[in-house]
Every structure is written in structure tokens, then in C-alpha cells.
Write a protein that holds these residues in place. Structure first.
Motif, PDB file in Angstrom:
ATOM      1  N   LEU A 181       0.776  -1.306   0.083  1.00  0.00           N
ATOM      2  CA  LEU A 181       0.011   0.114   0.058  1.00  0.00           C
ATOM      3  C   LEU A 181       0.926   1.258  -0.100  1.00  0.00           C
ATOM      4  O   LEU A 181       1.305   1.660   1.009  1.00  0.00           O
ATOM      5  N   ILE A 184       1.495   8.296  -2.359  1.00  0.00           N
ATOM      6  CA  ILE A 184       1.599   9.238  -3.447  1.00  0.00           C
ATOM      7  C   ILE A 184       3.010   9.589  -3.792  1.00  0.00           C
ATOM      8  O   ILE A 184       3.284   9.994  -4.989  1.00  0.00           O
ATOM      9  N   ILE A 197      -6.817   9.826  -6.950  1.00  0.00           N
ATOM     10  CA  ILE A 197      -6.415   9.172  -5.857  1.00  0.00           C
ATOM     11  C   ILE A 197      -7.296   9.381  -4.512  1.00  0.00           C
ATOM     12  O   ILE A 197      -7.431   8.693  -3.689  1.00  0.00           O
ATOM     13  N   ILE A 198      -7.920  10.683  -4.516  1.00  0.00           N
ATOM     14  CA  ILE A 198      -8.660  10.966  -3.462  1.00  0.00           C
ATOM     15  C   ILE A 198      -9.983  10.153  -3.438  1.00  0.00           C
ATOM     16  O   ILE A 198     -10.693  10.008  -4.388  1.00  0.00           O
ATOM     17  N   ASN A 200      -9.938   6.977  -3.444  1.00  0.00           N
ATOM     18  CA  ASN A 200      -9.882   5.706  -4.402  1.00  0.00           C
ATOM     19  C   ASN A 200      -8.338   4.700  -3.941  1.00  0.00           C
ATOM     20  O   ASN A 200      -7.751   5.409  -3.188  1.00  0.00           O
ATOM     21  N   ALA A 201      -8.429   3.842  -4.536  1.00  0.00           N
ATOM     22  CA  ALA A 201      -6.902   2.984  -4.274  1.00  0.00           C
ATOM     23  C   ALA A 201      -6.864   2.278  -5.759  1.00  0.00           C
ATOM     24  O   ALA A 201      -7.576   2.048  -6.485  1.00  0.00           O
ATOM     25  N   ILE A 202      -5.438   2.375  -6.105  1.00  0.00           N
ATOM     26  CA  ILE A 202      -5.383   1.957  -7.551  1.00  0.00           C
ATOM     27  C   ILE A 202      -4.308   0.622  -7.305  1.00  0.00           C
ATOM     28  O   ILE A 202      -3.295   0.657  -6.825  1.00  0.00           O
ATOM     29  N   ASN A 241       0.251  -1.596  -4.822  1.00  0.00           N
ATOM     30  CA  ASN A 241      -1.209  -0.762  -4.766  1.00  0.00           C
ATOM     31  C   ASN A 241      -0.805   0.894  -4.403  1.00  0.00           C
ATOM     32  O   ASN A 241       0.288   0.989  -3.761  1.00  0.00           O
ATOM     33  N   VAL A 243      -2.272   4.023  -2.571  1.00  0.00           N
ATOM     34  CA  VAL A 243      -3.447   4.665  -1.850  1.00  0.00           C
ATOM     35  C   VAL A 243      -3.024   5.913  -1.436  1.00  0.00           C
ATOM     36  O   VAL A 243      -1.863   6.644  -1.500  1.00  0.00           O
ATOM     37  N   ALA A 244      -4.106   6.603  -0.759  1.00  0.00           N
ATOM     38  CA  ALA A 244      -4.029   8.053  -0.642  1.00  0.00           C
ATOM     39  C   ALA A 244      -3.055   8.570   0.648  1.00  0.00           C
ATOM     40  O   ALA A 244      -3.787   9.277   1.630  1.00  0.00           O
ATOM     41  N   THR A 245      -2.233   8.054   0.807  1.00  0.00           N
ATOM     42  CA  THR A 245      -1.056   8.708   1.956  1.00  0.00           C
ATOM     43  C   THR A 245      -0.042   9.393   1.330  1.00  0.00           C
ATOM     44  O   THR A 245       0.304   9.159   0.249  1.00  0.00           O
TER      45      THR A 245
ATOM     46  N   ASP B 199      -4.640  10.310   5.597  1.00  0.00           N
ATOM     47  CA  ASP B 199      -3.164  10.159   5.469  1.00  0.00           C
ATOM     48  C   ASP B 199      -2.675   8.853   6.231  1.00  0.00           C
ATOM     49  O   ASP B 199      -1.580   9.084   6.597  1.00  0.00           O
ATOM     50  N   THR B 245     -10.705   5.249   1.813  1.00  0.00           N
ATOM     51  CA  THR B 245     -11.805   5.351   0.860  1.00  0.00           C
ATOM     52  C   THR B 245     -13.027   5.223   1.377  1.00  0.00           C
ATOM     53  O   THR B 245     -13.208   4.730   2.585  1.00  0.00           O
ATOM     54  N   GLN B 300     -10.465  -0.118  -9.860  1.00  0.00           N
ATOM     55  CA  GLN B 300     -10.093   0.891  -8.772  1.00  0.00           C
ATOM     56  C   GLN B 300     -11.620   1.251  -7.802  1.00  0.00           C
ATOM     57  O   GLN B 300     -12.257   1.089  -8.240  1.00  0.00           O
ATOM     58  N   THR B 301     -11.224   1.394  -6.647  1.00  0.00           N
ATOM     59  CA  THR B 301     -12.186   1.457  -5.729  1.00  0.00           C
ATOM     60  C   THR B 301     -13.179   2.382  -6.065  1.00  0.00           C
ATOM     61  O   THR B 301     -14.317   2.164  -6.214  1.00  0.00           O
ATOM     62  N   LEU B 302     -12.752   3.723  -6.369  1.00  0.00           N
ATOM     63  CA  LEU B 302     -13.797   4.782  -6.712  1.00  0.00           C
ATOM     64  C   LEU B 302     -14.450   4.588  -8.000  1.00  0.00           C
ATOM     65  O   LEU B 302     -15.622   4.725  -8.194  1.00  0.00           O
TER      66      LEU B 302
ATOM     67  N   ILE D 198      -3.525  16.566  -0.283  1.00  0.00           N
ATOM     68  CA  ILE D 198      -4.017  15.592   0.594  1.00  0.00           C
ATOM     69  C   ILE D 198      -3.460  16.250   1.909  1.00  0.00           C
ATOM     70  O   ILE D 198      -2.211  16.244   2.186  1.00  0.00           O
ATOM     71  N   ARG D 246     -13.772  16.211  -4.301  1.00  0.00           N
ATOM     72  CA  ARG D 246     -13.569  15.574  -5.812  1.00  0.00           C
ATOM     73  C   ARG D 246     -14.418  16.616  -6.493  1.00  0.00           C
ATOM     74  O   ARG D 246     -13.871  17.278  -7.543  1.00  0.00           O
TER      75      ARG D 246
END
Lengths: 356, 356, 356, 356
Positions: A181, A184, A197-198, A200-202, A241, A243-245, B199, B245, B300-302, D198, D246
Motif C-alpha cells: 500500500l 503518493i 487518488i482521493i 480511491n485505491a489503484i 497498490n 493509496v491516498a497517503t 493520510d 476510501t 479501482q475503488t472509486l 492531501i 472531488r
């Protein structure tokens, strides 16, 4: 450890980017190194670092000494005084530029991927494979360089390899299945658009899984004089992956040990691990290379990334895996331990070992 | 499928919480069911749902019909007209309450964990183990109930089991190592404090890994008349993580197949999977139970959580695993497919099969 | 400034919460104060702070000295040795408890709202209204207390008042219209559910606008011996918003000056502001109480909240307002300057002035 | 309203960007318009929209009809069949291109800033200044065009102007001080780097405050035949901020009314506002142009942005302002009402009025 002599003049390549800024931040007031030259790709009109760079690190302002330096082109003749360059160049251009510096007699400590897997280039973490610097002599001989290139690992390979090394020594490790995980900041700047990414997870990072699967074997493998690097007899499978950290890569691993061990033995192996950078107290070496946390929900990205000034890898949640032997979680700071800080530690190790 | 008769009166237990609100949202204008009673734990002073509840779902306002209903206590005598209750009660209180309703002749479709692993209670996903409803007859006989309890799976087990079922049928699956990236809504409301997760990523969710490791075996296993449920001969290992998320659980799996298959065969198996809820077009069944996306960075999650109105499980990134046979990524909407929507589909299946 | 004597023993009320933890973090290694007692509401079974508290601050671990202390009840007789208590109690219970300590001879430095607007209680920011501590003598006389209560301001009032004070002195300020973007930590812990704030902004914080509109007048007003506090002749209008940031309150203000000034004069007024805490170098006073940044897009919450270890208020974007005289942006760290750090500075000021 | 004829062929300029994608999404199945041509800047090799575009909208997949269209250059001769183009071009190139289309006889509905403030170009919101389309005749006459250009407002001006219009009519409005909390999608794609936002708020958006302060006057002003546009006698002061949401711009305003009104009168004025697009039921007109919410903490970005399919402006928190007359909060969807949806509504209005 003390070092009484005059500071070694160093340069930073790719000084304006995110990792370049980390280098400058971490080298500020360094006891051995002094930043005397900054270079970046692109046009250069004699503007200073302050004029050409927006400082993006959140915990600090641009160091005044760096601010006043001119930003020059990434050519050895533009930085005639430096003995060391730290390279934060992107992979698209790093390869040739780093070679030019090594040819010109400069010690290059690189974050770029280009030379990592070369047969005569160490992929170095001093806590893991300190002896791999022996490859430098062969590198210089074969290539006719007076300088050399030493690379550090990908930011997601680094904490994994650090966690595995003492287990490999103590019990043997044959299989590693790791899911990351990642933060960014690993994508550089501007890097990942916020709209991606906000919330979201990719589940994909270009080239990342391949790096983790190959770099790990080289770093845990051996340097054999006259023969080269031999991969460790290990299979690694990675899912990466985003994630939004902001900073810090969290990784969940399942591993197969070659001989069984109790959870207590494994944790003790981590807790008692004191490799040479810690023994000789290199300036950037954290007191603990590894820190196992006993809480049931640690490490966490936010809370543990700054452990040991971002140089300690934090471990936790060791438990039996129903499929492989054990599972656990680890965390490393991707732009410090996994990038700029790791390279500086590599340079310190080389100074300590007399390569510089 | 059509159903001409008068709508079936239903109630919602735990109506004020996050999953309870999802039930009410999804049951609005349902062709077969009509919400006529709402219950919650805590004090009840005859206040209406509108007066006692802050609506928290972002895409909708509180349905007007629900708003006007009184919130009553979770007792069968308070909801005399309902034939079905959907239970969104927390595990601390769900067990006894759900039994009371089943005793009173009501069909209970529950999201709670309490009865999931009971030997005579179906843990039902109609696309996976539609025949498990045969256990209801034994449940009623043994317990002397005129009603019954049917549960749905944990929100992270659900997409995994849906992805595995067609592979199990076609090739056999012996091992599954899964790492999840789960959304905050999985923790209910108020659930996860914002200070814990912005975060941050947290590598622990209480009880979650155990649920994934056990529920999967029951759902992929068999109901054997006169003998009970037999677990599927499968080993599951789970790492569960919480990320920032809102909705949707992303899961990375490595699996061992019993007989080898090409990537094309596997994807075709998923794409051609049309189980009964899709064949008979249950009102809440998505057109596609599974959707494989061929882009290199999906699901992707979103972007994929709302596929099929939140009822489709999205798959992607199938590739060979160096340790087990294959790895891939899946995504399911945790409060729709993994909770309220799943329960409603279970009820529709029972209506279709004549249990109601 | 130096202070050679033995450290003053202090206690923390509400030690387990977010602001309580900040107190403990900031008091660690304090040159004048030593934490010897920790109290919290709720049940107490002689458990230590380490046993009864989950440490939630991201940049640090629980200080070892605090970890070993027992958590006692919030009663003076439970903390017989302390000369000072720092109160991080919630408003629901702070009022009576703080009075009990003041009656018992303890100097109470409080973050709670309860006594802020009392006619004989200073609402103190040493850089703004250092002379307001003169009210303590009257407070003790009227109430018959040997101890006293001094409060600090709401976390969103604090940076506003600090920005206004030098302008008030130099030019007069008659109107202030301020809109805030406040961090989640302002709501304490567990505070704001993550489901409420991720991908959201909330234009309401209970009681906050009223506090900003009233506290500002008291702090910028005068203490008149024998008469009490006189509000500053100022009108304040506040809009308060919650956004998804962890720490730091960003505020956009439009102000009316009583006599016109150029932008350069205003900025110079801020930059040249050196109030007494800075002159006498109180331990927690930042080098600069105010820092004006000349970039076009600063201050920013993330980048500027830690200025001066969280004690500096950062200003920027000064420009003419078409409706009032000027508009500008300010930022303060809400749990340091706006809470725990502010209270500690208040205590330091009182020690410096001989009240303790 | 019905419209029986064949659909009008339309094109989208800047079709690959974020607003371009919104146009395509919103025009899918439009009752009056049919997308027959897509154009973008950059190189074009005859590739289809599907081949050249990554779809970034989270709630939908790329419409199949658009996917199959070729992406052509932004020149009228490349789109010979279109009667209307919707322009989502960036300001750097929009000016000339839009003129070329208007010269070629095409009706241009633009989101770009370039022509907004021109003396003969309507800056149109049909609910606000429907009669401004009278300027088109003069535009065509003066410029010798057979087509024309109509613009829509900046995404943060739009909800403000919609909220103010009925108040202006009923009570007069002389001053508006507005502070915005704007979403990341307002910056386009890739737009704002995630590392910048973020855990951050940024008190600056390039050019935004100037647009709000000038566009509002034009839109609330009059078109006077033979004389041109006359600004409304109003002063606007704006502070614009970017936050980590968003979609949806939240705005806090304080306003001065010319004649006093009670809160009830103001709210009634909003609630009773039914301008022509609602009366005649244009396809994209929401049932309610304005929706006042009576909860104490609404509108919220996440919960209210999709009201009326993103076309309704949501209002709330009306209360007296101690400095101006009143303060309140408003919210509008920036890429729907404030961009693509607004332009489509403009086109519908022109069709309704016979301009097309």
C-alpha cells in the motif's frame, strides 16, 4: 562515529524534484558532506536554486545554503569540485548522465533504476549487503572508470529486504508473497493527479512489481569475487497498490521459512539485529534498523513512517500463515529510507570503508 | 422477472445505522417488497424515522415513506405485519433478536455475523451457493421455528467468494492468499475516527481475517441433506487493511488452481458466468455478477464500486503468480453487494424459490 | 531565559484525550515544568497512563515518564503535589473541576470554554494581552481562592487575535469578517467520523462562530483595574467550516482599518512585531510570533502549521478588499498554538511575572 | 417540454479533458442533441475517442457512441455537420478556435474564460439573465458572423449568481463578500497534484477571485439594446480556496441588502424562485434551480453536490451577519452546473428561444 577532516563536497543531480529536495533537506548540516553544487535537467539560465524551485516538503523550508546555489546542467564539467553526486534523476535520463560522472571520477550514489540490475553495480543497503561494495573494484576495472556507481533499491523493495535479511540468515527464506500500500510521494512530483487518488485505491504501479520481484533476489544474494552477483534462492511475488497517503509504504507479506521457528524466535531475531551501520554509528544510521511493534494494529503509515527519522523499518503483526509459514506487516519511509536517506547512508558506508 | 401480486411487507432492524439506511434506500420502489416497519435498539418514544435519524448516505435523501414511519423496538410484537425482516443490527445484540423474529414466523435476512457459521444457517450468495437454502427446512425442523434465518457474508468475503466460485467449478481452487484494502464505511457509523485514517493506512480490522478465512470455506462448500454443511477443501489466508476510501473493498489475491488453465480460459470462465439470479433476472441481480476489466490498472475503488448499481463484482489484472498459480484483483461495494444489497438479493431468491 | 531552580511540579487534567496528549508531549523535557500527575474523567483502577491510553499523536511515542504515572481522578486531593494543572477537560465537566483546583490553591491553565468569558478570568495570549493577568488578583480576592484560573482562547480565535493585535495598535481595526477552514483535530478524539469528512467540507461547527465573535473582543479589549474587562470596539463576523486536514486552521479575513495604511506598512507592522514573550524568550515562545510569507499561495495548512514548532502564526496574501479595507490569510496550529502550547506559554508568562 | 424534430447534431471541443468528458456524459441520450463529432487539441492520427482517451469520470463508463467517433482537430471544416459546438477548451487556445467556429456559422457554447467579458457576448445562466441572449444579434451584426458565441460563467461564480438573483430582484443587493472552498476537479486533469492537496488547504486559485468579482456584475447586470451590457451596481469581494474534495464548490457569503428583509422572507424568496427554464421545463433544467436546506449543517459538498443531477444550487445556514446584512452558505456542482451542464442548458435555452 567521528570524522574530523574537512567535509566532502557533494552535488545533487535532479535537485529540483521531490527526491532531490529530500537529499538537500537531509544533507543540511550533515557532519561529513557539504552540498556545493546542484544540477537539474532542462534549461538553465544561471538562476539560483531558490529562483528555480518551489520547495514542496512540508516539514521544512528550503535550506539557505542550497537556496543561494546556482542550478547547473547535469554535466561533470559544471560541478568540478564534487567528489560525490547523489542522483535523483528520472530513469529516462539517469543512465547516461550517471555514467558520465563515474567516468569523470565522481562517486555516484543513485536512486534511479537504470543501473540497479547491472552485473557489476552494487544495489546497496548497508544493513543488508554491506559487502556488495566489493563489486566497485571490478566495476572500475572493467569499465575503466575512476569514479563508480552505487545504487539503492526501489522504495518498496527496501523495507522488504531489510525485514527479510535477518530471517534469511537465521532460518532461510524460500518464498515471499507481498502486497504493498504505497504512498503518493513514490510517484514524484507532480506525480499522481489528486483526481485519481482521493477516495480511491489503484491496484497498479508501472514496473513496480517487477522491481520488487528482481531487486530482492540481488540484494539478498551474494557477491562472489571473480564471478559476480548470485541471486538468493528465493521466489518473490508482489502486488503493488497506490493509496491516498503522503509518505510511507505499508507492506503485507507472507513468507515461507526453510526451517521452522516460533514467533518469539522471529521477533527476537528482528529485535536483536544490529548490523554494521548501527555498530559503527554511521551518521544517518538509525539506532534501530528494525523496530518490531507489539500493538495489534501497527505499523501504521502515518504513525510509524518517521521512526528513526524515517530510516527505521517498522514491523508488526507477526502471525502464522495458513498457506506459507508466517505473515507480517512492515513499513518504511519511501522518500527517506527508500530514496534519499538510503543513498546518503550508502555514501557514508563507502566513506567508512575507505572507498572515498 | 415479473411478480404480479401485492408487495410483501418487510421491516428493517437496525434501521438508523449505515447499513440500515442502505436497506431503506435500496428497498425504495422495490417491485416485490414494501417497507412497513422500522426498528432500532435504544430508547423509543414514538418518534418517526425522520425525527430520530440523520440520513448519512451521500447520493440520496431519506425516502419520504420511511421518514414517516415510527421507529419501534426490535421485537416481533412491534412489527406484527411483516413477513420479512432485514437485519442490520450490530453483532452485540443481533443474535437473540434475530432468533426471536424467526421463532415468531418471520423470515430474517441478516447482515450480522452471529449466525453465519451455524450448522443449519445458510451463508448465502445466490450466485454462489443458491442451493444452500435447502438448510432452511432442517433449521425450522430442528429449532421448531416457523420463520428462519438466512445470513449474508462479511463484506470482504463476498467479492472473493464470487470471484472464486466459477474457478472452483472449472479448475478447482486449493489455496487463496488475499490482501484487502477496505473502505471506512465497513466500520459503520460513527465507525472510524477521521483522525485515525486521513493520510493513514491501518493493517488491522478486528475479527476480519478470521471471517474471510472461515466464511469462504462454508460458502464454497456443499450442503448435504441429512449431514449438513461441508467446507470446501480450500485454505485461505487473509491480510485485512483499512484505507481512506468511502465505499468499496479492493482485494488482491493469489490463488492455487488444482488443474492449470491459461489466462484466457480463466477470464472466459468469469465472463461467461451466468448463475441463476442472472438467468431468472431477480430484481436486484445485476446483469453481470462478475465483470472482468481489461485495462491494466482496474478495478479501482472509486471507479468500479458502483458497477451494476453496486451489485457487480469487478475483476482485473489476472497474471501468473510466481508462487501460487495466478494473481488478480477484485472489487465489491461493501455496503451494497457486501451488505444490504446482498441481503435483499437473498430474500428475492427465497421468494423466487417459494420459501416465502 | 534561564531559570535555575527546581522544576515546578504540574498535572494534566483530561490527560488521555487529544489535547491532553499534546500537553504531555510538549511538557516532555520542559525546562521549568515537570509532569508529576495525570488525571482523567471516568473510572480509575490504579492503571498507569500507558495501560489506560492509546497514544494518538503521529510524530511521537508516549513519553516514558508519563507512561509510568497512574491515571487518577480529577480531584485536587488526588494530585497533592502539583502547583499547576493544565486542563484539557471537555466543557461538559471542566467548569466545576477547575474551580475545585483553584480553590485548593492550584494555578489552573485551561483550554476549556467554561470560564473564558467570566468577568475576572483572563483569556490570555501573552503576545496579545499580557497585562490581562492583572485580573487574577481580583479573581482571587472576590472568590476567596488561593489558586486561580487562566484560560486560553478557542483554537480558531487564537491566530485571528494574534494577527489583529499589531494592526489594532498601529491603525485601529473596526470590523473583521473571517471564514475558517478548520482541521479535524479541532473536534477532539474520536471526534469527527471519517465517513462525514472524507471528500467533504462541512460549513458548521457547533458554537464556534459565537466563540470567535465574542472571544476576540475580550482579548483585544482592556483590563481596567477596579472596573474589569472592556471589550474592544470591534465587530466580528465568523463563518466556520470543517475540512479534511489533520492539524492547522486556515482563516480568510477581510478587515476594516480605522486609518488607512499601505500594504507595505501592514506587512512591516506584522514583521516587526516583537511582543514580550519573544523579548524575554519564554521557553515555548517561538522566535517569531507572526511570520508573513510573500509567496502568492501561502500560508497552506500542511506546509505552515509546524512553523515555530506549531507556535508561530503564519500570514500571507495581504491585498485590498473591495468592501472592507484589506483581506489576508492566516494559519495557526490548532492543537499546539490554539490549545496545549498556548496554555503552556500562559503558564510560563505567569511564572515570569511572579504569579507562581 | 417536447421537441419532436430530428436531433440537432453537435460537437464537443476539448473532448478528452475532464469537462469534455462531462459534456459527453451529459449529452448521452439527450432528447434534443446528438454528439456527432469530437475534437481535441494535439496530434490526431485518425484514432477513435476510445483509443485516444482515458475515461476519468467515476460514475460512468465512456458512452459507446462517443467511443467510436474519431477525434479530429478543432477546426470547423473537420466537423462540417454540426450546428452547435460545446467548448471545453483551455483558455490558452479557446479564443481563436471558438471565433473560427462562430464565423463558420456554428453556435458555440463555451466554458472558456476568453470571451466571457466581451461587450457583445452573453455570459449566460438561463435562470438568471435569460434575456442576455439578445446580445447575440448585435454580436452577429458587428462581427459579421452567421454563428455566435455564448459563454457560461466560472464554476465558482455560478452558484453565487444563482443565489443572488432572486434577492437582487426582491430586496436589492449592494455588497457580497464570499469565501470559497473549491474542489480539485475545478483544476481540470491532471490538474492539482495529489501531493499538494492531501491533508492540505490552499488559499489561492490563479485568476479565480478576479473572475468572481467581475463576472457576477455582468451576469446580474442588464443588457440594454443599442447600449450593451451594464454592470449591476454591486461590489463583490472574493477569497478562493482549494480543498481536498472531488466535486462541488462550497461558498460562504455575507451580503448587504438594499432594503431589509426577515430571514423568512429571504428563504421564501429562494424557495419560490421559478425562473423560465423551470417553467418551460428545459431538458437539463432541474426541478428546483435553488434548494434551501433547513438543517443546521447543510449544504455539504459531498451530500448536496448531486442535487437535481448536479444542476440544483443548494443553500443553507441563513443568519444575520454582524457586519453586512446576512450570511449564508451555498453549494454548486462545479463540473456539471458550473461547466458542462450549464453550457448544455444555455444551448437548450437558445433552441427554445428560436436562435437555433
Amino acid at each position: 562515529m567521528e570524522r574530523q577532516h574537512k567535509k566532502i563536497p557533494v552535488g545533487v543531480l535532479g535537485a529540483t524534484g521531490m527526491v532531490g529536495q529530500r537529499f538537500i533537506e537531509l544533507l543540511q548540516n550533515h557532519p561529513w558532506f557539504e552540498v556545493v553544487a546542484l544540477a537539474a535537467s532542462g534549461k538553465h539560465n544561471g538562476r539560483s536554486y531558490a529562483e528555480s524551485t518551489v520547495w514542496r516538503l512540508s516539514g521544512s523550508d528550503m535550506p539557505a545554503t542550497a537556496a543561494a546555489l546556482p542550478v547547473v546542467a547535469c554535466r561533470p564539467e559544471e560541478m568540478p569540485d564534487v567528489k560525490i553526486v547523489f542522483s535523483a534523476l528520472p530513469g529516462e535520463i539517469a543512465g547516461e548522465i550517471e555514467i558520465a560522472f563515474a567516468q569523470a571520477g565522481v562517486a555516484v550514489f543513485s536512486n534511479a533504476k537504470n543501473h540497479r540490475m547491472a552485473a557489476d553495480v552494487p544495489l546497496l543497503i548497508p544493513e543488508v549487503n554491506a559487502d556488495h561494495i566489493a563489486a566497485v573494484a571490478q566495476q572500475q576495472r572493467q569499465r575503466g572508470w575512476s569514479g563508480f556507481i552505487i545504487t539503492n533499491a526501489n522504495c518498496s523493495s527496501t523495507p522488504l529486504v531489510m525485514a527479510l535479511k535477518p530471517l534469511q540468515q537465521a532460518f532461510g527464506v524460500s518464498k515471499v508473497l507481498v502486497t504493498t500500500l504505497q504512498s503518493i510521494s513514490g510517484a514524484g512530483y507532480p506525480g499522481l493527479p489528486s483526481y485519481d487518488i482521493i477516495d480511491n485505491a489503484i491496484p497498479y504501479i508501472s514496473g513496480e512489481e517487477e522491481k520488487v520481484e528482481s531487486e530482492t533476489l540481488k540484494m539478498l544474494g551474494d557477491w562472489r569475487e571473480g564471478q559476480g552477483f548470485a541471486d538468493a534462492p528465493l521466489v518473490v511475488s508482489a502486488h503493488c497498490n497506490r493509496v491516498a497517503t503522503r509518505e510511507g509504504h505499508l507492506e503485507c507479506a507472507s513468507i515461507e521459512l526453510e526451517r521452522d521457528a516460533s514467533p518469539e524466535e522471529i521477533i527476537a531475531t528482528w529485535e536483536n539485529y544490529v548490523p554494521e551501520p548501527q555498530s559503527v554509528q554511521l551518521p544517518s544510521a538509525p539506532v534501530h534498523a528494525l523496530h518490531y511493534r507489539h500493538e495489534h494494529d501497527r505499523p501504521q503509515t502515518l504513525r510509524d513512517r518517521d521512526a528513526g527519522n524515517g530510516m527505521t523499518v517498522t514491523l508488526g503483526r507477526l502471525r502464522r500463515c495458513p498457506i506459507l509459514s508466517y505473515k507480517f506487516v512492515m513499513l518504511g519511509h519511501n522518500t527517506i529510507r527508500g530514496a534519499a536517506g538510503g543513498s546518503i547512508l550508502n555514501a557514508e558506508w563507502c566513506v567508512h570503508k575507505g572507498l572515498l
